[in-house]
Design an enzyme around this catalytic site. Structure first.
Site, PDB file in Angstrom:
ATOM      1  N   THR A 156       0.835  -1.200   0.000  1.00 21.60           N
ATOM      2  CA  THR A 156       0.000   0.000   0.000  1.00 21.60           C
ATOM      3  C   THR A 156       0.871   1.251   0.000  1.00 21.60           C
ATOM      4  OG1 THR A 156      -1.731  -1.150   1.191  1.00 21.60           O
ATOM      5  CG2 THR A 156      -1.687   1.239   1.442  1.00 21.60           C
ATOM      6  N   VAL A 185     -12.878  -5.337   0.754  1.00 17.77           N
ATOM      7  CA  VAL A 185     -12.398  -3.966   0.967  1.00 17.77           C
ATOM      8  C   VAL A 185     -11.532  -3.978   2.208  1.00 17.77           C
ATOM      9  CG1 VAL A 185     -13.093  -1.606   1.509  1.00 17.77           C
ATOM     10  CG2 VAL A 185     -14.386  -2.921  -0.174  1.00 17.77           C
ATOM     11  N   GLY A 186     -10.368  -3.381   2.119  1.00 13.33           N
ATOM     12  CA  GLY A 186      -9.444  -3.360   3.248  1.00 13.33           C
ATOM     13  C   GLY A 186      -9.573  -2.101   4.084  1.00 13.33           C
ATOM     14  N   THR A 206      -0.433   1.008   6.492  1.00 14.56           N
ATOM     15  CA  THR A 206      -0.184  -0.041   5.500  1.00 14.56           C
ATOM     16  C   THR A 206      -0.026  -1.362   6.244  1.00 14.56           C
ATOM     17  OG1 THR A 206       1.429  -0.893   3.909  1.00 14.56           O
ATOM     18  CG2 THR A 206       2.285   0.622   5.567  1.00 14.56           C
ATOM     19  N   GLY A 207      -0.373  -2.450   5.578  1.00 17.23           N
ATOM     20  CA  GLY A 207      -0.233  -3.751   6.227  1.00 17.23           C
ATOM     21  C   GLY A 207      -1.496  -4.578   6.075  1.00 17.23           C
TER      22      GLY A 207
HETATM   23  N1  GLY Z   1      -3.576  -2.365   3.900  1.00 13.35           N
HETATM   24  C1  GLY Z   1      -4.063  -2.695   2.632  1.00 13.35           C
HETATM   25  C2  GLY Z   1      -5.086  -3.729   2.646  1.00 13.35           C
HETATM   26  O1  GLY Z   1      -5.103  -4.591   3.511  1.00 13.35           O
HETATM   27  O2  GLY Z   1      -5.907  -3.711   1.769  1.00 13.35           O
END
Ligand code: GLY
Length: 284
Positions: A156, A185-186, A206-207
């Site tokens: 990300t 969806v994240g 991010t992660g």
């Molecule tokens: N952090 C990006 C996702 O898990 O979609």
């Protein structure tokens, strides 16, 4: 530009890979930070600078956002993005959207040209068409040579900015996680999870999205600043909380209203770069 600051990340990941890949991530992060900084030098706002920095990362196939996004279970690309204006708490986001080259631009359009915060899938595409966005073949965002390297990792991208007027913004964009179910969806487009900005702090995460969502990680970090932590302390506290939870790996970048940057991660690497009045820094 006293107290102005731009901080970007190119994802929390394994850090594995050859030196050439590390060099590309290093150059990509620096280019994005410099792109955001140039917008501030020209008198642009925090929102404009954050968007500009993320567009540069989306266009760089080294990163998992826009061009270079990872594939879902069915071999497709579905992107998530969000942007938030700390001065007004205005926010715009898109989820599971196919065929948009720069998802962060569409997120900004949602923020500024719709009454909503989050649009997903076909509805987001219909909105994009109504705003004059060019839709591209989703497969044109797939870069096979990059795809393999990013399997199992999290790339990300994001930016947090403090402009010279003292206003803050955060922007985050992603292709999500490799092999995700279509429609997943994240954290990235969920305000307070992967992206958050208010009057005291701007945060991009991010992660592993499923971990970040459960802890509302970005808001957790911003709230720490609100309660008196420095940006670095807030980033450390948010990631420490994640570590205690055992939910997964992530990284955050934070800018406080003072312009002071902070970052932390419990993955083995966090590609990042920043520019403040004190100079530039970069690490991958
Ligand atoms: N952090 C990006 C996702 O898990 O979609």
């Amino acid at each position: 530009m006293k107290n102005a600051a731009v901080l970007v990340h190119g994802g929390a990941g394994t850090g594995a890979g050859d030196a050439a890949g590390a060099g590309r991530r290093r150059r990509g992060c620096l280019a994005a930070a410099r792109g955001g900084w140039r917008v501030l030098e020209a008198g642009g706002s925090a929102v404009e600078a954050a968007e500009a920095a993320v567009v540069i990362l989306e266009d760089d196939p080294e990163f998992n956002a826009g061009t270079g996004s990872v594939l879902n279970r069915d071999g497709g690309v579905e992107t998530d993005a969000a942007i938030m204006d700390g001065a007004t708490l205005a926010a715009g986001a898109i989820g599971a959207v196919q065929g948009i080259r720069n998802p962060i631009r569409l997120a900004r359009a949602v923020m500024e040209e719709s009454p909503h915060v989050l649009l997903v899938t076909e509805g987001a595409l219909a909105f994009a068409r109504s705003r004059g966005f060019d839709l591209v073949d989703p497969q044109s965002l797939v870069v096979p040579a990059r795809r393999e390297r990013w399997e199992q990792s999290h790339g990300t991208v994001g930016a947090v900015v403090r402009d010279r007027g003292g206003e803050l913004a955060a922007a985050t964009s992603t292709g999500g996680i490799f092999g995700k179910l279509p429609g997943r969806v994240g954290d990235t487009p969920l305000i307070g999870c992967g992206t958050y900005a208010d009057g005291v702090a701007a945060v991009s995460a991010t992660g592993v999205g499923e971990a970040i969502i459960r802890l509302t990680l970005a808001r957790l970090a911003a709230f720490a600043v609100e309660r008196g932590a420095t940006a670095q302390e807030a980033a450390d506290q948010a990631i420490a909380r994640l570590g205690v939870s055992g939910l997964g790996e992530a990284g955050v970048i934070v800018i406080a209203a003072t312009g002071e940057p902070g970052f932390a991660y419990n993955s083995s690497a966090l590609a990042r770069a920043g520019i403040t009045a004190a100079g530039e820094f970069v690490a991958v």
